[in-house]
Structure formats: C-alpha cells, structure tokens
Design an enzyme around this catalytic site. Structure first.
Site, short mmCIF file in Angstrom:
data_model
loop_
_atom_site.label_atom_id
_atom_site.label_comp_id
_atom_site.label_asym_id
_atom_site.label_seq_id
_atom_site.Cartn_x
_atom_site.Cartn_y
_atom_site.Cartn_z
N LYS A 52 0.80 -1.21 0.00
CA LYS A 52 0.00 0.00 0.00
C LYS A 52 0.84 1.27 0.00
O LYS A 52 0.31 2.36 -0.21
CB LYS A 52 -0.99 0.00 1.16
CG LYS A 52 -1.95 -1.19 1.18
CD LYS A 52 -2.57 -1.55 -0.16
CE LYS A 52 -3.75 -0.75 -0.61
NZ LYS A 52 -5.03 -1.16 -0.11
N SER A 294 -2.63 -12.31 4.53
CA SER A 294 -3.04 -12.26 3.12
C SER A 294 -1.98 -12.89 2.22
O SER A 294 -2.31 -13.58 1.25
CB SER A 294 -3.35 -10.83 2.69
OG SER A 294 -2.19 -10.04 2.61
N1 PMP Z 1 -3.16 -7.69 1.65
C1 PMP Z 1 -3.08 -6.73 2.58
C2 PMP Z 1 -2.50 -7.08 3.93
C3 PMP Z 1 -3.55 -5.44 2.30
O1 PMP Z 1 -3.48 -4.49 3.25
C4 PMP Z 1 -4.10 -5.18 1.02
C5 PMP Z 1 -4.64 -3.82 0.70
N2 PMP Z 1 -5.80 -3.47 1.43
C6 PMP Z 1 -4.20 -6.20 0.09
C7 PMP Z 1 -3.69 -7.44 0.44
C8 PMP Z 1 -4.88 -6.04 -1.26
O2 PMP Z 1 -4.37 -5.08 -2.13
P1 PMP Z 1 -5.32 -4.23 -3.09
O3 PMP Z 1 -5.98 -3.16 -2.25
O4 PMP Z 1 -4.40 -3.65 -4.10
O5 PMP Z 1 -6.36 -5.10 -3.70
#
Ligand code: PMP
Length: 358
Positions: A52, A294
């Site tokens: 991010k 994630s």
């Molecule tokens: N994993 C984590 C830990 C995140 O903070 C984010 C962003 N919110 C994402 C994945 C996903 O990224 P994106 O917002 O580009 O879809």
C-alpha cells in the site's frame, strides 16, 4: 563458498518516497512441490512494509498534480491499516496532517504504528464493519473540507500498479515463462492495474484471484449498489468477518469493478483463513519469508494450483506485507511467550543450568 559482498546501490536517495516499489521476486526453495517453480513478490520491502506504500504515494502525488490537495491540507482515509501506515509515511515525508478511521476490530499494533508515524486514528464500532469506518471518513472530509484519499474509487490506485508493480513483473520475468500470477484483493488496485499490463504483454499468464471462503462476495455474483461518486451505498449481503486483514471489505469496490468487467482474472478461488495462516507460518519458519495472513492465503492458493498445474509451471505469488504487523492476531496464536519443554531441555543441557538451580 566465498564470503558474500555487496556493492551498494551506487546512488543516494532524495527521499524515503523514492524507495517505494522495485520489490524483489524471490524463489521458494523448500516448501513448494517439485513439479512447479514458485516465486513470491515480497512487498514487505517497501519502506513502510506493504504494497500500500505504492498506492499512498500515488494518491497523494496525483492529488498534488491535479490541485485537489493543497499544501498543509489534512488528508483523511478509512483503512484497515496498511493504507493508513503507507499514507502516514507519505504524509510525514511531505508534511500533510493525516486522520485515519479504522474499525476497532483491527490489530492494535496497526493503530499504534500509524500514531507513531504522526497520524491521528479515529476508531469506529466493530459492529458497523468496513462500511462504518468508510462512512466516518466521508463525513469527516465533508464536515472539515479535508482531502479524502478514496482508495476504493480513485484511478490513482490501479494506475500505480500498472505503472510500477506490473512493469517490475515484466522486467523480472523477461525471457522467462510466467504461467500463473496469483493475488487477492482489498481495493482491487493490484489486480486491476497489473492485469491491464499482463493481458497485453503476457497473454499466456493465467491471472488467479482469491478471496476468503466465508466472505466470497465476488463469487456470489451480486454487485452492491454505488452512488454517483462510485462509493458503495450498502454492505454486501454475502460478507462475513474473516481473518485475512486487508482483503475483501464488506462491499465490492469500484476499483475492483474494472477487473470484473474487463476479464482481469481467469479464475476466482476461495481460500480458508486457517489455510492462509498455516502457509504464512510455513513461509516464515521454513523459508525465512515473514509475511502476513493475506500473503499466506495467496500462497495457499498457489499450492492448490500446483496440484494440477502442468510440470515445470512457473508461478508468481503476491505477498502484500510483513508479518510483524500481526503479533496480536490469530497468526501468532499458540506462539509461546515462555520457554517450551524442548527449550527447557536445551537450557538444562549445559553446566550453567546447575548454577541457576543453586
Ligand atoms: N493484503 C493486505 C495485507 C492489504 O493491506 C491489502 C490492501 N488493502 C491487500 C492485500 C490487497 O491489495 P489491493 O488493495 O491492491 O487489492
């Protein structure tokens, strides 16, 4: 084996902001099956520790360019953490005040990190879920004339992934196969932006998108309503709280809609949060790659794909952030604070154990 040497980067940086992006693609050597080669794109190498940082820098600089952010103006955003931490880093470096709204259910270390980076954090009730923190940010911007970063709607989101993340992937896999690129979504910026480029430049690469199995809002087929500003006007009926922080808010974001409408992914596969946690632990303990839930969840899907993938397939898995952000979450549940029996046995195996006993 000779000692390793390093040569520096041969340059100096004018700002921490210039160190955002150019994260490494790293091969997995121990935990992936032999029939595939798996690389991870490790976004923890960004200066504030997550993917991010790219988005935060993009939002602020796009708004500086088009004049919607004035010098000294307060920035406000709803964020589960990584966007807030990224924005806090960027705002600190550029001198903008920042207010973040965040549901109280997210990990305590995220709040404290943002405050450490100079931001103010306004908590919203857990029961109101993502939609609650989002509404609060919108209200604060309207009442106070603050700049709303709008990560879920702004074109600055997918644009930066098209301009940076995707180009890095092309460069790192130039002249090499790339059969699968695997990612999850929060805002959808990563998948929408990267797929613009991969579809054109690497049409053979299969784009695999994943979401929590108990919050499979894309899989449900129902798209929530949005207003003229493309903001959601309802929570998604198929959303349930899930442990994969940063993924799948309780609505389908406008930024993600581009990937839905333009065939930005080939397959959508659900993942269980528990599997994500298990793979995140294995990545750390068996590969030395310390990523959050994630990242583990995205890797879990790659391991599923590997079961049926043609021999020799090459995969790239997005790991969005560092695992250090999860000390108070289920990721660290069961990780002992006191010495375990095995550690006691190690301690007792040398003479000084005798001294402690006396
Ligand atoms: N994993 C984590 C830990 C995140 O903070 C984010 C962003 N919110 C994402 C994945 C996903 O990224 P994106 O917002 O580009 O879809």
């Amino acid at each position: 084996m000779a000692i390793r040497t390093t040569n520096g980067r041969g340059m100096r940086y004018d700002s921490v902001l210039d160190t955002v992006g150019n994260t490494p693609s790293i091969r997995i050597n121990r935990i992936a099956p032999d029939n595939v080669t798996v690389y991870v794109k490790f976004e923890a190498f960004n200066p504030a520790g997550s993917v991010k940082d790219r988005l935060a820098l993009s939002i602020i600089e796009a708004a500086e360019r088009d004049g919607s952010l004035k010098p000294g103006q307060t920035v406000v955003e709803a964020t589960s953490g990584n966007t807030g931490i990224g924005l806090a880093m960027v705002c600190a470096a550029k001198g903008y005040p920042l207010v973040v709204t965040m549901a109280e259910s997210f990990s305590v270390e995220r709040r404290r990190l943002m405050r450490f980076l100079g931001a103010k954090v306004v908590l919203t009730p857990k029961g109101l879920k993502g939609f609650g923190m989002y509404t609060k940010a919108k209200e604060l911007a309207e009442e106070n004339g603050w700049f709303l970063a709008s990560q879920f709607e702004t074109s600055a989101n997918a644009d930066i992934h098209e301009a940076t993340t995707a180009r890095e992937i092309l460069a790192d896999f130039e002249g090499e196969r790339l059969d699968y690129w695997v990612t999850g979504y929060g805002t959808g910026g990563t998948v929408s932006g990267v797929s613009r480029v991969l579809r054109k430049e690497r049409p053979d690469t299969k784009i695999i998108l994943t979401e929590p199995d108990n919050a499979a809002i894309l899989g449900s087929g129902y798209i929530n309503t949005r207003n003229e500003a493309n903001q959601p006007t309802e929570g998604h009926p198929h959303f349930n709280p899930h442990p994969i922080q940063g993924w799948t808010p309780d609505f389908i974001p406008y930024v993600l809609q581009e990937a839905i409408d333009h065939g930005g992914y080939d397959e959508l596969l659900p993942v269980a949060g528990a599997d994500g946690i298990a793979w995140s632990r294995r990545l750390a303990a068996e590969e030395g790659i310390f990523t959050g839930i994630s990242g583990g969840s995205t890797f879990a899907i790659a391991m599923e794909l590997a079961k049926d993938a043609p021999d020799g397939s090459i995969m790239l898995v997005m790991l969005p952030d560092t695992g250090e952000r999860y000390l108070s979450t289920p990721l660290f549940e069961g990780i002992a604070e006191e010495m375990t029996e095995e550690e006691h046995a190690i301690s007792l195996s040398t003479p000084s154990a005798q001294m402690a006993a006396e």
